[in-house]
Design a protein around this motif. Structure first.
Motif, PDB file in Angstrom:
ATOM      1  N   VAL A  30       0.800  -1.017   0.058  1.00  0.00           N
ATOM      2  CA  VAL A  30       0.110  -0.094  -0.048  1.00  0.00           C
ATOM      3  C   VAL A  30       0.874   1.229   0.185  1.00  0.00           C
ATOM      4  CG1 VAL A  30      -1.864   1.110   1.198  1.00  0.00           C
ATOM      5  CG2 VAL A  30      -1.645  -1.308   1.132  1.00  0.00           C
ATOM      6  N   GLY A  31       0.968   1.801  -1.290  1.00  0.00           N
ATOM      7  CA  GLY A  31       2.252   3.107  -1.445  1.00  0.00           C
ATOM      8  C   GLY A  31       1.629   4.116  -0.576  1.00  0.00           C
ATOM      9  N   ALA A  32       0.390   4.247  -0.103  1.00  0.00           N
ATOM     10  CA  ALA A  32       0.006   5.552   0.539  1.00  0.00           C
ATOM     11  C   ALA A  32       0.317   5.513   2.100  1.00  0.00           C
ATOM     12  CB  ALA A  32      -1.587   5.612   0.477  1.00  0.00           C
ATOM     13  N   TRP A  33       0.551   4.197   2.203  1.00  0.00           N
ATOM     14  CA  TRP A  33       1.077   4.253   3.840  1.00  0.00           C
ATOM     15  C   TRP A  33       2.543   4.191   4.095  1.00  0.00           C
ATOM     16  CZ3 TRP A  33      -2.316  -0.915   5.055  1.00  0.00           C
ATOM     17  CH2 TRP A  33      -3.868  -0.391   5.343  1.00  0.00           C
ATOM     18  N   ALA A  34       3.178   4.495   2.952  1.00  0.00           N
ATOM     19  CA  ALA A  34       4.834   4.524   3.191  1.00  0.00           C
ATOM     20  C   ALA A  34       5.184   5.592   4.291  1.00  0.00           C
ATOM     21  CB  ALA A  34       5.357   5.058   1.931  1.00  0.00           C
ATOM     22  N   GLY A  35       6.030   5.119   5.209  1.00  0.00           N
ATOM     23  CA  GLY A  35       6.602   6.006   6.306  1.00  0.00           C
ATOM     24  C   GLY A  35       5.372   5.922   7.622  1.00  0.00           C
ATOM     25  N   ASP A  36       4.347   5.438   7.396  1.00  0.00           N
ATOM     26  CA  ASP A  36       3.312   5.392   8.434  1.00  0.00           C
ATOM     27  C   ASP A  36       3.703   4.286   9.609  1.00  0.00           C
ATOM     28  OD1 ASP A  36       2.120   7.194   7.113  1.00  0.00           O
ATOM     29  OD2 ASP A  36       0.263   5.976   6.640  1.00  0.00           O
ATOM     30  N   MET A  37       3.422   4.568  10.842  1.00  0.00           N
ATOM     31  CA  MET A  37       3.340   3.771  11.960  1.00  0.00           C
ATOM     32  C   MET A  37       2.178   2.861  12.157  1.00  0.00           C
ATOM     33  SD  MET A  37       5.508   5.777  14.852  1.00  0.00           S
ATOM     34  CE  MET A  37       7.181   6.395  14.659  1.00  0.00           C
ATOM     35  N   PHE A  38       2.391   1.386  12.689  1.00  0.00           N
ATOM     36  CA  PHE A  38       1.291   0.959  12.837  1.00  0.00           C
ATOM     37  C   PHE A  38       1.559   0.209  14.114  1.00  0.00           C
ATOM     38  CE2 PHE A  38       1.119   1.424   8.275  1.00  0.00           C
ATOM     39  CZ  PHE A  38      -0.232   1.092   7.965  1.00  0.00           C
ATOM     40  N   VAL A  39       0.646   0.251  15.039  1.00  0.00           N
ATOM     41  CA  VAL A  39       0.844   0.078  16.538  1.00  0.00           C
ATOM     42  C   VAL A  39      -0.351  -0.967  17.075  1.00  0.00           C
ATOM     43  CG1 VAL A  39       1.100   0.863  18.826  1.00  0.00           C
ATOM     44  CG2 VAL A  39       2.156   2.114  16.926  1.00  0.00           C
ATOM     45  N   GLY A  40      -0.043  -2.183  17.767  1.00  0.00           N
ATOM     46  CA  GLY A  40      -0.987  -2.772  18.282  1.00  0.00           C
ATOM     47  C   GLY A  40      -1.485  -2.200  19.448  1.00  0.00           C
ATOM     48  N   SER A  41      -2.992  -2.611  19.601  1.00  0.00           N
ATOM     49  CA  SER A  41      -3.477  -2.191  20.903  1.00  0.00           C
ATOM     50  C   SER A  41      -4.069  -3.356  21.478  1.00  0.00           C
ATOM     51  CB  SER A  41      -4.806  -1.465  20.633  1.00  0.00           C
ATOM     52  OG  SER A  41      -5.571  -1.196  21.877  1.00  0.00           O
ATOM     53  N   LEU A  42      -3.427  -3.707  22.674  1.00  0.00           N
ATOM     54  CA  LEU A  42      -3.919  -4.783  23.616  1.00  0.00           C
ATOM     55  C   LEU A  42      -5.416  -4.491  24.190  1.00  0.00           C
ATOM     56  CD1 LEU A  42      -0.617  -5.440  25.236  1.00  0.00           C
ATOM     57  CD2 LEU A  42      -1.803  -7.147  23.807  1.00  0.00           C
ATOM     58  N   LYS A  43      -5.663  -3.166  24.547  1.00  0.00           N
ATOM     59  CA  LYS A  43      -6.553  -3.010  25.244  1.00  0.00           C
ATOM     60  C   LYS A  43      -7.875  -2.795  24.519  1.00  0.00           C
ATOM     61  CE  LYS A  43      -8.367   0.357  28.667  1.00  0.00           C
ATOM     62  NZ  LYS A  43      -8.029   1.630  29.598  1.00  0.00           N
ATOM     63  N   PHE A  44      -7.928  -2.025  23.385  1.00  0.00           N
ATOM     64  CA  PHE A  44      -8.878  -1.852  22.558  1.00  0.00           C
ATOM     65  C   PHE A  44      -9.020  -2.614  21.330  1.00  0.00           C
ATOM     66  CE2 PHE A  44      -8.795   2.629  24.969  1.00  0.00           C
ATOM     67  CZ  PHE A  44      -9.713   1.890  25.686  1.00  0.00           C
ATOM     68  N   ASP A  45      -8.250  -3.461  20.982  1.00  0.00           N
ATOM     69  CA  ASP A  45      -8.433  -4.505  20.039  1.00  0.00           C
ATOM     70  C   ASP A  45      -8.264  -3.915  18.612  1.00  0.00           C
ATOM     71  OD1 ASP A  45      -8.610  -6.455  21.901  1.00  0.00           O
ATOM     72  OD2 ASP A  45     -10.975  -6.276  22.038  1.00  0.00           O
ATOM     73  N   TYR A  46      -7.229  -3.154  18.346  1.00  0.00           N
ATOM     74  CA  TYR A  46      -7.115  -2.583  17.042  1.00  0.00           C
ATOM     75  C   TYR A  46      -5.697  -2.402  16.674  1.00  0.00           C
ATOM     76  CZ  TYR A  46      -6.908   2.039  18.852  1.00  0.00           C
ATOM     77  OH  TYR A  46      -6.349   3.314  19.656  1.00  0.00           O
ATOM     78  N   ILE A  47      -5.698  -2.084  15.285  1.00  0.00           N
ATOM     79  CA  ILE A  47      -4.254  -1.747  14.850  1.00  0.00           C
ATOM     80  C   ILE A  47      -4.251   0.053  14.682  1.00  0.00           C
ATOM     81  CG2 ILE A  47      -2.363  -1.834  13.355  1.00  0.00           C
ATOM     82  CD1 ILE A  47      -3.046  -4.766  13.183  1.00  0.00           C
ATOM     83  N   ALA A  48      -3.502   0.488  15.315  1.00  0.00           N
ATOM     84  CA  ALA A  48      -3.373   2.132  15.089  1.00  0.00           C
ATOM     85  C   ALA A  48      -2.465   2.177  13.858  1.00  0.00           C
ATOM     86  CB  ALA A  48      -3.108   2.801  16.377  1.00  0.00           C
ATOM     87  N   ARG A  49      -2.962   3.322  13.204  1.00  0.00           N
ATOM     88  CA  ARG A  49      -2.024   3.842  12.192  1.00  0.00           C
ATOM     89  C   ARG A  49      -1.691   5.256  12.457  1.00  0.00           C
ATOM     90  NH1 ARG A  49      -2.373   6.537   6.865  1.00  0.00           N
ATOM     91  NH2 ARG A  49      -4.460   6.387   7.139  1.00  0.00           N
ATOM     92  N   LEU A  50      -0.514   5.756  12.358  1.00  0.00           N
ATOM     93  CA  LEU A  50      -0.121   7.039  12.728  1.00  0.00           C
ATOM     94  C   LEU A  50       0.642   7.654  11.549  1.00  0.00           C
ATOM     95  CD1 LEU A  50       0.206   5.201  15.394  1.00  0.00           C
ATOM     96  CD2 LEU A  50       0.773   7.348  16.314  1.00  0.00           C
ATOM     97  N   GLY A  66       1.786  11.897   9.802  1.00  0.00           N
ATOM     98  CA  GLY A  66       1.661  13.325   9.816  1.00  0.00           C
ATOM     99  C   GLY A  66       2.613  13.887  10.767  1.00  0.00           C
ATOM    100  N   SER A  67       2.714  15.510  10.601  1.00  0.00           N
ATOM    101  CA  SER A  67       3.396  16.064  11.281  1.00  0.00           C
ATOM    102  C   SER A  67       2.682  17.521  11.861  1.00  0.00           C
ATOM    103  CB  SER A  67       4.707  16.545  10.891  1.00  0.00           C
ATOM    104  OG  SER A  67       5.617  17.550  11.503  1.00  0.00           O
ATOM    105  N   PRO A  68       2.184  17.551  12.975  1.00  0.00           N
ATOM    106  CA  PRO A  68       2.601  16.497  14.097  1.00  0.00           C
ATOM    107  C   PRO A  68       2.051  15.172  14.055  1.00  0.00           C
ATOM    108  CG  PRO A  68       0.959  17.960  15.093  1.00  0.00           C
ATOM    109  CD  PRO A  68       1.279  18.404  13.683  1.00  0.00           C
ATOM    110  N   LEU A  69       2.916  13.970  14.437  1.00  0.00           N
ATOM    111  CA  LEU A  69       2.367  12.625  14.436  1.00  0.00           C
ATOM    112  C   LEU A  69       1.147  12.458  15.159  1.00  0.00           C
ATOM    113  CD1 LEU A  69       3.397   9.884  13.222  1.00  0.00           C
ATOM    114  CD2 LEU A  69       4.379   9.558  15.535  1.00  0.00           C
ATOM    115  N   ARG A  70       0.111  11.466  14.526  1.00  0.00           N
ATOM    116  CA  ARG A  70      -1.198  11.501  15.455  1.00  0.00           C
ATOM    117  C   ARG A  70      -1.729  10.183  14.910  1.00  0.00           C
ATOM    118  NH1 ARG A  70      -5.972  13.547  12.939  1.00  0.00           N
ATOM    119  NH2 ARG A  70      -5.357  14.356  10.820  1.00  0.00           N
TER     120      ARG A  70
END
Length: 350
Positions: free
Chosen positions: A282-302, A304-308
């Motif tokens: 997925v080229g549009a996701w280049a440089g993005d962070m993906f973080v697993g959530s143990l509490k809320f059962d999802y994968i967060a995508r972050l 931008g600047s500021p990162l969010r």
């Protein structure tokens, strides 16, 4: 088991590659297409996609202790030549336990681990089974970075005579690199690269060679931190969260000489495992962070600047996501503790 999840990158097919896992913690890709995977109680599995998994004989000797056990696994870039793997795990230390790093080799027939050597362990002095940290990543220069939690003892994250609450840097033999920031500082553990961390359970390098970590806050205040040499990240003096009792933490959210997080979550998502996407499927996701959530059962995508956080990737498969990595195929892979499974997420039609 598979499902289709709608994402900003289009429809994604999520397929279970291995099921029936017992508290999986981490995984890594071998150059021959196989996958090495750890279970917290001490098992190491070798997965052949499409064929199943085998349990390797003679795993590292671990001391399961609360949140501790067999934790991360790192596949060095030269695995094809050395067949070496690096594991982080809890190790008995007197009446307590601490995070250790063990190196082992995969046998030529792929059935066992051999030549075990514990190359590093933190300074003794911790009790209880909390906050081991334990991610391990290989830097562009070949050194190793290891995250260590505060072991549930907040103040130790500011005590540099201990390794608690730190990001450490060592060589592959467990030695101290000569350019570490505190090599010549009396009373400071020389492996420390940065400190003032609570419980970092995600770590990754971006395309520019910058190290990033993800760490658990208390009630709120989970952080994304851009790691700088010798920097103090403030725990427990500053934080964007509160103690579980509701009491305030430390002195507020800022203090001179202490780093601010690049991003934070409030309420906490209980982050664990992260990947920085290189574009891949997925080229549009280049440089993005993906973080697993143990509490809320999802994968967060972050991004931008500021990162969010800009997206929550969620489905039946994303139950208590412990680890997230990008595979050599360019797809996103993740471990679900809730489902006891390793998943691959690929674009529909790819």
């Amino acid at each position: 088991m598979s499902e289709t999840i709608q994402t900003s990158g289009g429809a994604m097919q999520v397929s279970a590659m291995v099921t029936g896992l017992d508290t999986p913690w981490a995984f890594g890709f071998l150059p021959d297409g196989k996958i090495v995977l750890t279970e917290r109680e001490g098992q190491v599995l070798l997965v052949t996609p499409g064929e199943g998994a085998v349990t390797l004989r003679t795993p590292p000797d671990v001391f399961p202790d609360g949140q501790g056990g067999l934790l991360d696994v790192m596949v060095p870039r030269d695995f094809a030549q050395t067949r070496e793997l690096y594991f982080t795990h809890s190790k008995r230390q007197g009446r307590g336990s601490g995070t250790a790093v063990t190196r082992a080799m995969v046998s030529a027939d792929g059935t066992a681990l051999t030549n075990h050597e514990t190359v590093f362990e933190i300074a003794p002095g911790s009790n209880g089974g909390r906050h081991f940290g334990s991610r391990i990543v290989e830097a562009p220069d070949g050194t190793l970075f290891i995250t260590i939690g505060d072991r549930g003892d907040d103040a130790t994250a500011q005590d540099r005579s201990l390794h608690n609450g730190s990001v450490l840097r060592i060589t592959r033999d467990g030695e101290v690199p000569s350019d570490n920031p505190f090599v010549s500082t009396q009373g400071v553990q020389p492996e420390i690269w940065s400190y003032g961390h609570r419980n970092p359970q995600g770590a990754a390098f971006d395309a520019q060679g910058q190290l990033w970590i993800i760490e658990h806050g208390a009630r709120g205040g989970d952080e994304v931190n851009r790691i700088e040499k010798a920097a103090n990240y403030g725990w427990p003096v500053i934080s964007y969260g509160r103690h579980y009792s509701g009491r305030s933490i430390g002195e507020g959210t800022t203090k001179d000489g202490m780093q601010q997080p690049t991003a934070y979550w409030d309420p906490s998502i209980a982050p664990s495992g992260m990947a920085i996407f290189n574009g891949g499927s997925v080229g549009a996701w280049a440089g993005d962070m993906f973080v697993g959530s143990l509490k809320f059962d999802y994968i967060a995508r972050l991004e931008g600047s500021p990162l969010r956080e800009v997206e929550q990737i969620r489905g039946d498969s994303t139950q208590r996501v412990r680890d997230v990595r990008q595979g050599p195929d360019g797809d996103l892979w993740f471990l679900s503790v809730g489902n006891g499974a390793l998943y691959r997420m690929s674009a529909v039609g790819s």
